[in-house]
Structures are given as structure tokens and as C-alpha cells.
Design a protein around this motif. Structure first.
Motif, PDB file in Angstrom:
ATOM      1  N   ASP A   1      -9.932 -27.540 -28.984  1.00  0.00           N
ATOM      2  CA  ASP A   1     -10.683 -26.672 -28.082  1.00  0.00           C
ATOM      3  C   ASP A   1      -9.911 -25.365 -27.887  1.00  0.00           C
ATOM      4  O   ASP A   1      -8.757 -25.240 -28.302  1.00  0.00           O
ATOM      5  N   ARG A   2     -10.534 -24.398 -27.252  1.00  0.00           N
ATOM      6  CA  ARG A   2      -9.923 -23.076 -27.130  1.00  0.00           C
ATOM      7  C   ARG A   2      -8.693 -23.098 -26.228  1.00  0.00           C
ATOM      8  O   ARG A   2      -7.753 -22.325 -26.446  1.00  0.00           O
ATOM      9  N   ALA A   3      -8.685 -23.974 -25.229  1.00  0.00           N
ATOM     10  CA  ALA A   3      -7.536 -24.044 -24.326  1.00  0.00           C
ATOM     11  C   ALA A   3      -6.271 -24.441 -25.092  1.00  0.00           C
ATOM     12  O   ALA A   3      -5.199 -23.860 -24.887  1.00  0.00           O
ATOM     13  N   LEU A   4      -6.390 -25.433 -25.979  1.00  0.00           N
ATOM     14  CA  LEU A   4      -5.245 -25.846 -26.792  1.00  0.00           C
ATOM     15  C   LEU A   4      -4.824 -24.729 -27.735  1.00  0.00           C
ATOM     16  O   LEU A   4      -3.627 -24.438 -27.884  1.00  0.00           O
ATOM     17  N   ALA A   5      -5.777 -24.103 -28.384  1.00  0.00           N
ATOM     18  CA  ALA A   5      -5.461 -23.009 -29.309  1.00  0.00           C
ATOM     19  C   ALA A   5      -4.751 -21.869 -28.586  1.00  0.00           C
ATOM     20  O   ALA A   5      -3.836 -21.238 -29.130  1.00  0.00           O
ATOM     21  N   THR A   6      -5.153 -21.608 -27.348  1.00  0.00           N
ATOM     22  CA  THR A   6      -4.545 -20.520 -26.574  1.00  0.00           C
ATOM     23  C   THR A   6      -3.079 -20.806 -26.279  1.00  0.00           C
ATOM     24  O   THR A   6      -2.205 -19.960 -26.505  1.00  0.00           O
ATOM     25  N   VAL A   7      -2.792 -22.001 -25.764  1.00  0.00           N
ATOM     26  CA  VAL A   7      -1.407 -22.317 -25.406  1.00  0.00           C
ATOM     27  C   VAL A   7      -0.540 -22.444 -26.661  1.00  0.00           C
ATOM     28  O   VAL A   7       0.639 -22.088 -26.648  1.00  0.00           O
ATOM     29  N   LEU A   8      -1.112 -22.907 -27.755  1.00  0.00           N
ATOM     30  CA  LEU A   8      -0.362 -22.992 -29.006  1.00  0.00           C
ATOM     31  C   LEU A   8      -0.047 -21.594 -29.537  1.00  0.00           C
ATOM     32  O   LEU A   8       1.082 -21.320 -29.972  1.00  0.00           O
ATOM     33  N   PHE A   9      -1.019 -20.697 -29.478  1.00  0.00           N
ATOM     34  CA  PHE A   9      -0.792 -19.315 -29.904  1.00  0.00           C
ATOM     35  C   PHE A   9       0.323 -18.671 -29.078  1.00  0.00           C
ATOM     36  O   PHE A   9       1.221 -18.017 -29.613  1.00  0.00           O
ATOM     37  N   LEU A  10       0.274 -18.867 -27.766  1.00  0.00           N
ATOM     38  CA  LEU A  10       1.295 -18.290 -26.890  1.00  0.00           C
ATOM     39  C   LEU A  10       2.666 -18.898 -27.168  1.00  0.00           C
ATOM     40  O   LEU A  10       3.680 -18.201 -27.137  1.00  0.00           O
TER      41      LEU A  10
ATOM     42  N   TYR B   1       3.009 -25.717 -21.296  1.00  0.00           N
ATOM     43  CA  TYR B   1       2.486 -27.066 -21.066  1.00  0.00           C
ATOM     44  C   TYR B   1       0.997 -27.153 -21.389  1.00  0.00           C
ATOM     45  O   TYR B   1       0.236 -26.220 -21.147  1.00  0.00           O
ATOM     46  N   HIS B   2       0.614 -28.321 -21.943  1.00  0.00           N
ATOM     47  CA  HIS B   2      -0.818 -28.576 -22.143  1.00  0.00           C
ATOM     48  C   HIS B   2      -1.078 -30.075 -22.062  1.00  0.00           C
ATOM     49  O   HIS B   2      -0.359 -30.873 -22.658  1.00  0.00           O
ATOM     50  N   TRP B   3      -2.101 -30.439 -21.292  1.00  0.00           N
ATOM     51  CA  TRP B   3      -2.538 -31.830 -21.219  1.00  0.00           C
ATOM     52  C   TRP B   3      -3.601 -32.058 -22.292  1.00  0.00           C
ATOM     53  O   TRP B   3      -4.629 -31.381 -22.319  1.00  0.00           O
ATOM     54  N   VAL B   4      -3.330 -32.980 -23.213  1.00  0.00           N
ATOM     55  CA  VAL B   4      -4.280 -33.289 -24.287  1.00  0.00           C
ATOM     56  C   VAL B   4      -5.144 -34.454 -23.820  1.00  0.00           C
ATOM     57  O   VAL B   4      -4.671 -35.583 -23.701  1.00  0.00           O
ATOM     58  N   ASP B   5      -6.392 -34.158 -23.546  1.00  0.00           N
ATOM     59  CA  ASP B   5      -7.299 -35.170 -23.007  1.00  0.00           C
ATOM     60  C   ASP B   5      -8.131 -35.785 -24.132  1.00  0.00           C
ATOM     61  O   ASP B   5      -8.130 -35.309 -25.270  1.00  0.00           O
ATOM     62  N   TYR B   6      -8.846 -36.865 -23.791  1.00  0.00           N
ATOM     63  CA  TYR B   6      -9.807 -37.415 -24.738  1.00  0.00           C
ATOM     64  C   TYR B   6     -10.893 -36.373 -24.995  1.00  0.00           C
ATOM     65  O   TYR B   6     -11.327 -35.676 -24.073  1.00  0.00           O
ATOM     66  N   PRO B   7     -11.356 -36.246 -26.222  1.00  0.00           N
ATOM     67  CA  PRO B   7     -12.391 -35.251 -26.513  1.00  0.00           C
ATOM     68  C   PRO B   7     -13.753 -35.689 -25.977  1.00  0.00           C
ATOM     69  O   PRO B   7     -13.994 -36.883 -25.771  1.00  0.00           O
TER      70      PRO B   7
ATOM     71  N   GLU C   1      -7.462 -16.953 -34.771  1.00  0.00           N
ATOM     72  CA  GLU C   1      -6.740 -17.339 -35.983  1.00  0.00           C
ATOM     73  C   GLU C   1      -6.056 -18.688 -35.808  1.00  0.00           C
ATOM     74  O   GLU C   1      -5.941 -19.465 -36.758  1.00  0.00           O
ATOM     75  N   THR C   2      -5.594 -18.968 -34.593  1.00  0.00           N
ATOM     76  CA  THR C   2      -4.963 -20.260 -34.319  1.00  0.00           C
ATOM     77  C   THR C   2      -5.986 -21.379 -34.436  1.00  0.00           C
ATOM     78  O   THR C   2      -5.698 -22.445 -35.002  1.00  0.00           O
ATOM     79  N   LEU C   3      -7.193 -21.144 -33.905  1.00  0.00           N
ATOM     80  CA  LEU C   3      -8.273 -22.124 -34.048  1.00  0.00           C
ATOM     81  C   LEU C   3      -8.601 -22.361 -35.520  1.00  0.00           C
ATOM     82  O   LEU C   3      -8.783 -23.509 -35.950  1.00  0.00           O
ATOM     83  N   GLU C   4      -8.647 -21.301 -36.293  1.00  0.00           N
ATOM     84  CA  GLU C   4      -8.931 -21.409 -37.722  1.00  0.00           C
ATOM     85  C   GLU C   4      -7.820 -22.165 -38.444  1.00  0.00           C
ATOM     86  O   GLU C   4      -8.076 -22.954 -39.361  1.00  0.00           O
ATOM     87  N   LEU C   5      -6.580 -21.912 -38.022  1.00  0.00           N
ATOM     88  CA  LEU C   5      -5.426 -22.575 -38.629  1.00  0.00           C
ATOM     89  C   LEU C   5      -5.513 -24.090 -38.417  1.00  0.00           C
ATOM     90  O   LEU C   5      -5.345 -24.872 -39.357  1.00  0.00           O
ATOM     91  N   LEU C   6      -5.789 -24.493 -37.187  1.00  0.00           N
ATOM     92  CA  LEU C   6      -5.913 -25.921 -36.879  1.00  0.00           C
ATOM     93  C   LEU C   6      -7.104 -26.532 -37.615  1.00  0.00           C
ATOM     94  O   LEU C   6      -7.014 -27.640 -38.156  1.00  0.00           O
ATOM     95  N   SER C   7      -8.200 -25.800 -37.653  1.00  0.00           N
ATOM     96  CA  SER C   7      -9.394 -26.293 -38.341  1.00  0.00           C
ATOM     97  C   SER C   7      -9.135 -26.484 -39.835  1.00  0.00           C
ATOM     98  O   SER C   7      -9.607 -27.449 -40.445  1.00  0.00           O
ATOM     99  N   ALA C   8      -8.357 -25.565 -40.418  1.00  0.00           N
ATOM    100  CA  ALA C   8      -8.022 -25.671 -41.843  1.00  0.00           C
ATOM    101  C   ALA C   8      -7.223 -26.936 -42.136  1.00  0.00           C
ATOM    102  O   ALA C   8      -7.270 -27.465 -43.250  1.00  0.00           O
ATOM    103  N   GLY C   9      -6.503 -27.416 -41.131  1.00  0.00           N
ATOM    104  CA  GLY C   9      -5.736 -28.652 -41.295  1.00  0.00           C
ATOM    105  C   GLY C   9      -6.503 -29.882 -40.868  1.00  0.00           C
ATOM    106  O   GLY C   9      -5.932 -30.977 -40.793  1.00  0.00           O
ATOM    107  N   GLY C  10      -7.792 -29.709 -40.554  1.00  0.00           N
ATOM    108  CA  GLY C  10      -8.620 -30.843 -40.176  1.00  0.00           C
ATOM    109  C   GLY C  10      -8.497 -31.245 -38.729  1.00  0.00           C
ATOM    110  O   GLY C  10      -8.943 -32.330 -38.342  1.00  0.00           O
ATOM    111  N   TYR C  11      -7.911 -30.363 -37.886  1.00  0.00           N
ATOM    112  CA  TYR C  11      -7.759 -30.679 -36.468  1.00  0.00           C
ATOM    113  C   TYR C  11      -8.814 -29.924 -35.673  1.00  0.00           C
ATOM    114  O   TYR C  11      -8.870 -28.692 -35.710  1.00  0.00           O
ATOM    115  N   VAL C  12      -9.651 -30.676 -34.945  1.00  0.00           N
ATOM    116  CA  VAL C  12     -10.719 -30.068 -34.147  1.00  0.00           C
ATOM    117  C   VAL C  12     -10.178 -29.835 -32.741  1.00  0.00           C
ATOM    118  O   VAL C  12     -10.070 -30.765 -31.935  1.00  0.00           O
TER     119      VAL C  12
END
Length: 309
Positions: free
Chosen positions: A28-37, A201-207, A15-26
Motif C-alpha cells: 500500500d502507499r503508506a508502506l511505500a512512503t515510509v520505505l522511500f523515506l 517505523y511501520h506497522w505491517v497489517d493483514y491486507p 517509483e518505490t511502489l513500482e519497485l516493490l511491484s516489480a518484485g511481486g510485492y503488493v
């Protein structure tokens, strides 16, 4: 200000991945996981990474998709409590004092209570972030924390530990519900461990190329497919070169947008040379590319895409 009714927090990583996608943000699952937590545990999310990789955008998308207010504290050197938390409206307080004196009021305690009241309190971002109602807590973006000094960083510890701030004249103000806190840093200096311990914590890398292409498709829908593929492939190769500042995702989007405005269907050497200032921000890097490096990279991009490499 976001006027959309607040929506429930996501109940899963998907659902977190879907939420970000709905806002136009692509994401990865690692980011969605730490954001959900972070949302589930009500802990601040500390995002670190190079400039232009989309750290700030996460907070913006979160506020939009959840229907919450976005309160942004833009950090800078010399940021202090009066700019970040609160200050008193001194001009209005002086007028109140003069009016009390003109009315013959002599009770100093009463006069003090009158002027040091909510009426004369100017709320800055930190105090605003602590003022959300249950179910409507805002998204509080503390942007580029590494630009402040260690004294202000230490001040944030009380905020992030107990979600409260003490105003000497009024007492302690505590959030009815903790805000959703997103902290970003470009790592120009190290942030103290005491603050990091209070966060996830999450390191946001270049895609990678696939995800960056999807980002360009979403953010620049008017760009032709061939142009989008060539832009992404060119930028991906640039990031492998030792430049003073490699382009981030923001620059990729800007370049694709600029080329689309020029009605370009694909990259060519002249266009690349003429528009490098959209992609690169330092003259030494631009000069290096214009010396023949850009033509070489473009040739490699064309060859790889034509063979499906």
C-alpha cells in the motif's frame, strides 16, 4: 548471493511502489512512503506486525529489485557477538603460532599482529553488512529482533547510530556507505525506545481482501480465479474469529498453492477439512473448524461471492 548490478534507489514514492511491484510485492502507499523515506534518509526501517504478514519479504524484494546483496541476521534467544558480528579462526591462529615458533620467530608483538589480522577474521552478518562499497551497500535484514535479549539489542545501538563496530584487536571498522537496514519484530516483547528512535517505523497489517487477492494472483498464478476468490474470502473471515493463531498472508499463499496442486477449481467442505493443516498451525484451531465452523464459513463465502457482496 545477488549478482545483478546495483540499481539506483527510487526517487519518489511512486517509483518505490513500482519497485516493490516489480518484485511481486503488493504494497500500500503508506508502506511505500515510509520505505522511500528510509532509503532517502539512510535510516533503518523498523517493521512490526503479526507473523506471516510479509515483513521479511520486503527486505528480500528490496535486495532483488535493487540488485544488492541480502545479508540476514536471524535473531534468537542467546544470540551473541561471536555469532552476529565476528569471531577469530582460533584453529588457524594456533597453526600460525606453531609455524612461527618452528621458524624461530620470537618477536611476540609481530606474532600477535600476524594472528590478529584480517586473514583470520571470520565475518558474521553484522560485519558483512558494514563491508559494502559506495553505491553497493547491501540490504541488511535483522529478522525477528524480539527473539533476542535486551543486552544484544543494546549492542545494536552503536551499529545503527554510527554504522561501525569496534574489534579490540583491530580497532573500529566503519561502513563506507550505510547498509539498507530492515528490522522486523513479531512483537513478542517490546523493543527499547532507544533503538526505535534510530529507525523509521511501520506497522505491517493483514491486507484487505482486494490486496490479498492480488497477492494470491501474483504468487499462485496457476490458481483458478474462483478458487483464489474463495480462498481469500475464507481467510478474511477466519481472521475475524478468536483463534489461537490466525493465518497470515504466507498461509493464504500456501493454501492456494496446495489446493492448486490438488487440481481444485473451488472450495468444498471435504477439501477444506482435509487441508486445514496447511492454513492453521494449532490443533485446537483445527478441531474448532472441523466441528462445523469451517462449513458455516464456507457457506457464507459461497453466498456472498454468488451475490457479489
Amino acid at each position: 548471493m545477488n549478482t545483478t548490478a546495483p540499481r539506483p534507489l527510487p526517487k519518489s514514492i511512486d517509483e518505490t511502489l513500482e519497485l516493490l511491484s516489480a518484485g511481486g510485492y503488493v504494497a500500500d502507499r503508506a508502506l511505500a512512503t515510509v520505505l522511500f523515506l528510509s532509503l532517502k534518509m539512510k535510516r533503518p526501517l523498523f517493521l512490526e506486525g503479526e507473523a506471516g504478514v510479509g515483513k521479511t519479504e520486503i527486505a528480500k524484494v528490496l535486495a532483488e529489485t535493487l540488485g544488492r546483496r541480502l545479508i540476514r541476521l536471524q535473531c534468537y534467544e542467546g544470540l551473541d557477538v561471536s555469532s552476529a558480528v565476528y569471531e577469530w579462526n582460533y584453529a588457524a591462529q594456533m597453526i600460525e603460532i606453531r609455524m612461527d615458533e618452528a621458524a624461530g620467530l620470537t618477536d611476540r608483538d609481530l606474532m600477535e599482529r600476524n594472528v590478529f589480522s584480517e586473514r583470520y577474521l571470520i565475518r558474521r552478518p553484522v560485519l558483512e553488512a558494514l563491508s559494502g562499497l559506495p553505491g553497493e551497500a547491501p540490504v541488511f535484514l535483522i529478522d525477528e529482533l524480539d527473539r533476542t535479549d535486551e543486552a544484544f539489542e543494546a549492542f545494536l545501538l552503536e551499529i545503527l547510530s554510527d554504522y561501525q563496530v569496534t574489534i579490540p584487536e583491530l580497532g573500529t571498522i566503519k561502513a563506507a556507505e550505510p547498509p539498507i537496514v530492515i528490522i522486523t519484530t513479531n512483537r513478542t516483547r517490546e523493543i527499547h525506545d532507544a533503538l526505535k528512535r534510530r529507525c523509521l517505523y511501520h506497522w505491517v497489517d493483514y491486507p484487505d481482501a482486494e490486496r490479498e487477492l492480488e497477492i494470491v494472483r501474483r504468487k499462485v498464478p496457476g490458481a483458478k480465479e474462483q478458487l483464489s476468490r474463495e480462498v481469500v474470502a475464507f481467510v478474511q473471515k477466519l481472521r475475524q474469529i478468536d483463534l489461537f493463531k490466525v493465518p497470515g498472508v504466507a498461509e493464504t499463499i500456501d493454501w492456494a498453492t496446495a489446493l492448486t496442486e490438488l487440481d481444485k477449481l473451488a472450495l468444498d467442505p471435504e477439501t477444506v477439512s482435509d487441508t486445514l493443516g496447511v492454513l492453521l498451525k494449532y490443533q485446537d484451531d483445527i478441531a474448532r473448524m472441523q466441528s462445523g465452523e469451517a462449513v458455516k464459513i464456507l457457506s457464507e463465502v459461497k453466498a456472498e461471492l454468488s451475490t457479489g457482496a
